[in-house]
Design a protein around this motif. Structure first.
Motif, PDB file in Angstrom:
ATOM      1  N   ARG A  28       0.773  -1.323  -0.022  1.00 39.48           N
ATOM      2  CA  ARG A  28      -0.014   0.095  -0.073  1.00 39.48           C
ATOM      3  C   ARG A  28       0.929   1.373  -0.063  1.00 39.48           C
ATOM      4  O   ARG A  28       0.232   2.319  -0.374  1.00 39.48           O
ATOM      5  CB  ARG A  28      -0.971   0.197   0.966  1.00 39.48           C
ATOM      6  N   LEU A  31       2.190   0.928  -4.300  1.00 40.55           N
ATOM      7  CA  LEU A  31       1.528   0.905  -5.517  1.00 40.55           C
ATOM      8  C   LEU A  31       0.443   2.194  -5.573  1.00 40.55           C
ATOM      9  O   LEU A  31       0.234   2.837  -4.473  1.00 40.55           O
ATOM     10  CB  LEU A  31       0.604  -0.255  -5.528  1.00 40.55           C
ATOM     11  N   PRO A  32       0.068   2.710  -6.668  1.00 37.20           N
ATOM     12  CA  PRO A  32      -0.760   3.665  -6.782  1.00 37.20           C
ATOM     13  C   PRO A  32      -2.053   3.527  -6.005  1.00 37.20           C
ATOM     14  O   PRO A  32      -2.478   2.586  -5.664  1.00 37.20           O
ATOM     15  CB  PRO A  32      -1.097   3.769  -7.980  1.00 37.20           C
ATOM     16  N   SER A  34      -5.136   4.466  -6.063  1.00 34.99           N
ATOM     17  CA  SER A  34      -6.478   3.933  -6.734  1.00 34.99           C
ATOM     18  C   SER A  34      -6.363   2.544  -6.689  1.00 34.99           C
ATOM     19  O   SER A  34      -7.369   2.013  -6.726  1.00 34.99           O
ATOM     20  CB  SER A  34      -6.355   4.861  -7.715  1.00 34.99           C
ATOM     21  N   TRP A  35      -5.188   2.044  -6.845  1.00 33.23           N
ATOM     22  CA  TRP A  35      -5.173   0.267  -6.859  1.00 33.23           C
ATOM     23  C   TRP A  35      -5.355  -0.429  -5.393  1.00 33.23           C
ATOM     24  O   TRP A  35      -6.129  -1.398  -5.192  1.00 33.23           O
ATOM     25  CB  TRP A  35      -3.744  -0.141  -7.362  1.00 33.23           C
ATOM     26  N   THR A  36      -4.791   0.566  -4.306  1.00 36.91           N
ATOM     27  CA  THR A  36      -4.983  -0.218  -3.126  1.00 36.91           C
ATOM     28  C   THR A  36      -6.241   0.620  -2.171  1.00 36.91           C
ATOM     29  O   THR A  36      -6.269   0.067  -0.986  1.00 36.91           O
ATOM     30  CB  THR A  36      -3.779   0.075  -2.208  1.00 36.91           C
ATOM     31  N   GLY A  37      -6.936   1.502  -2.648  1.00 31.83           N
ATOM     32  CA  GLY A  37      -8.130   2.065  -2.082  1.00 31.83           C
ATOM     33  C   GLY A  37      -7.715   2.856  -0.821  1.00 31.83           C
ATOM     34  O   GLY A  37      -8.414   2.936   0.165  1.00 31.83           O
ATOM     35  N   THR A  38      -6.663   3.387  -1.112  1.00 38.57           N
ATOM     36  CA  THR A  38      -6.041   4.400   0.042  1.00 38.57           C
ATOM     37  C   THR A  38      -6.027   5.906  -0.436  1.00 38.57           C
ATOM     38  O   THR A  38      -5.014   6.580   0.139  1.00 38.57           O
ATOM     39  CB  THR A  38      -4.478   3.863   0.539  1.00 38.57           C
ATOM     40  N   GLU A  39      -6.879   6.187  -1.357  1.00 30.99           N
ATOM     41  CA  GLU A  39      -6.685   7.491  -1.891  1.00 30.99           C
ATOM     42  C   GLU A  39      -6.917   8.601  -0.767  1.00 30.99           C
ATOM     43  O   GLU A  39      -6.297   9.545  -0.847  1.00 30.99           O
ATOM     44  CB  GLU A  39      -7.876   7.869  -2.825  1.00 30.99           C
ATOM     45  N   PHE A  64       5.172   5.697  -9.198  1.00 25.21           N
ATOM     46  CA  PHE A  64       4.871   4.326  -9.798  1.00 25.21           C
ATOM     47  C   PHE A  64       5.954   3.916 -10.723  1.00 25.21           C
ATOM     48  O   PHE A  64       6.576   2.666 -10.562  1.00 25.21           O
ATOM     49  CB  PHE A  64       3.576   4.415 -10.501  1.00 25.21           C
ATOM     50  N   ARG A 353      -3.130   2.125   5.677  1.00 26.36           N
ATOM     51  CA  ARG A 353      -1.873   1.507   4.969  1.00 26.36           C
ATOM     52  C   ARG A 353      -1.292   0.473   5.364  1.00 26.36           C
ATOM     53  O   ARG A 353      -0.453  -0.292   4.667  1.00 26.36           O
ATOM     54  CB  ARG A 353      -0.671   2.538   4.742  1.00 26.36           C
TER      55      ARG A 353
END
Length: 418
Positions: A28, A31-32, A34-39, A64, A353
């Protein structure tokens, strides 16, 4: 004892594999969002992106790209066995990734950065092998981790807090109630943890006791894995993986002997190179200035040491609904009915995270600043900036803030904040 047959090129592959495992355990961070749901969790760069002509989107792309470069370079190192060019890529990419988000400055990332510079800068023979001199420097760095980590725990805060947790976790498995012990006994028992770690460092420093040190280091890291695991204190996966990596590294660096070709030249410390020595000297000397605030706590190997500087945040109950729902786990109940709730930034990091927050007031102030701005709760937060604690008394210097101007004033003393 039979000497272990291992190659120096093999160690480079081992650390590449270790770095990949650590990044996977803390994906987390890398990675971006938006990929990990941590925006919702803000990144904290070391500089103002706008002043550098970077947008959030372009910074994300660079970040990235840096992560991808590290992964590709690690696989290349593993596949080729040894390489002159992958380690400079890893060093530059790690530095870039950390500059774009200081949360990535985990202690193992710093360790990997140091190793990458050593591998990149050290001279190699015609076959591409590193000299024994480089590995002596790595052993020296490894020993320094144990030395500084142990010294940092001979501290009021550790002995009264984390040290007690370390003591309670394993003993509760055998139904021993530590709280019933006299205070002096509990403090002495907690002090045995850093004392053992310091003995590990001493044992690894001398050839005659080196194998004892290897077994001690292995026992220590396996014990930490058990204590920090879900059946103990439940720390994050990255912490568990790093302890496993360090346990295996002890065998690779200190057990047995490295077997190479018969015509390998006799090790010469001068072959390590000037840049390698400069990096090691900085890594060995600068932790001395950690308590004075001139070096980061994690860069000084202050591991599991709660004496670090920090920012404490409280949020008014009227602002809680403006925060993401998953953040509620980092907000405590209003026990004194004053409508203010503690908002734990460290817990927030673990919730979102799944990694420890950087134990540094500089980072936590910048993180709080970004959270306040993006949530629009400027007038409904308060808190304090706390210095590192006194080793003997545990006391800290505190600077309270209740208004935005006071908060900004508190942050002016920090370097490397956007």
């Amino acid at each position: 004892m039979v000497a272990m047959r291992r190659t120096r090129g093999g160690y480079e592959a081992y650390w590449s594999l270790a770095l990949l495992a650590l990044m996977a355990a803390t994906f987390r961070l890398w990675l971006p969002a938006s990929w990990t749901g941590t925006e919702s969790y803000p990144s904290v760069p070391m500089f103002d992106l706008a002043k550098m002509g970077l947008s959030e989107h372009s910074a994300g792309l660079i970040s990235f790209a840096a992560t991808l470069a590290i992964v590709v370079a690690c696989f290349a190192t593993i596949g080729w066995g040894r390489s002159r060019w992958t380690w400079p890529i890893i060093a530059v990419s790690l530095a870039t990734a950390v500059m774009l988000d200081q949360h990535r400055l985990q202690p193992w990332a710093y360790q990997s950065f140091l190793y990458a510079i050593l591998f990149a800068a050290a001279p190699r023979d015609e076959s591409g092998r590193l000299s024994e001199s480089t590995f002596r420097l790595i052993r020296l760095l490894t020993i320094s981790v144990y030395v500084y980590s142990s010294i940092g725990k001979f501290d009021f805060q550790f002995l009264h807090t984390v040290g007690q947790d370390f003591l309670k976790a394993p003993l509760q498995w055998v139904s021993v109630d530590v709280s019933a012990w006299p205070t002096r006994t509990r403090l002495i028992a907690a002090a045995s943890f850093p004392a053992f770690e310091l003995c590990v460092a001493i044992a690894l420093s001398w050839p005659r006791t080196r194998m004892i040190g290897v077994w001690m280091a292995t026992a220590m890291h396996l014990g930490l894995i058990a204590v920090l695991s879900p059946m103990g204190l439940g720390h994050s996966p990255g912490v568990i993986v790093w302890n496993a990596v360090m346990a295996m590294q002890a065998w690779w660096l200190f057990a047995g002997s490295v077997v190479e070709g018969k015509d390998e030249p006799k090790p010469d410390m001068s072959r390590a190179g000037a840049l390698s020595w400069a990096v090691v000297i900085i890594a060995l000397v600068m932790p001395i200035f950690e308590r004075a605030g001139y070096w980061d706590h994690w860069l000084a190997w202050a591991l599991y040491s709660p004496h670090s500087s920090r920012v404490t945040v409280q949020i008014h109950e009227s602002a809680i609904d403006q925060l993401p729902e998953e953040w509620q786990a980092a907000i405590t109940a209003d026990d004194d009915s004053d409508r203010w709730h503690d908002f734990h930034l460290g817990q927030l990091s673990l919730v979102v995270r799944r990694v420890p927050a950087v134990p540094q007031a500089r980072y936590q102030w910048a993180l709080a600043d970004r959270i306040i701005q993006q949530s629009g709760i400027e007038n409904r937060v308060r808190g304090k900036v706390q210095s590192a604690s006194d080793r003997r008394t545990g006391e800290r210097d505190e600077q309270w803030w209740t208004r935005r101007d006071e908060f900004e004033k508190a942050g002016k003393r920090f370097w490397l904040v956007p």
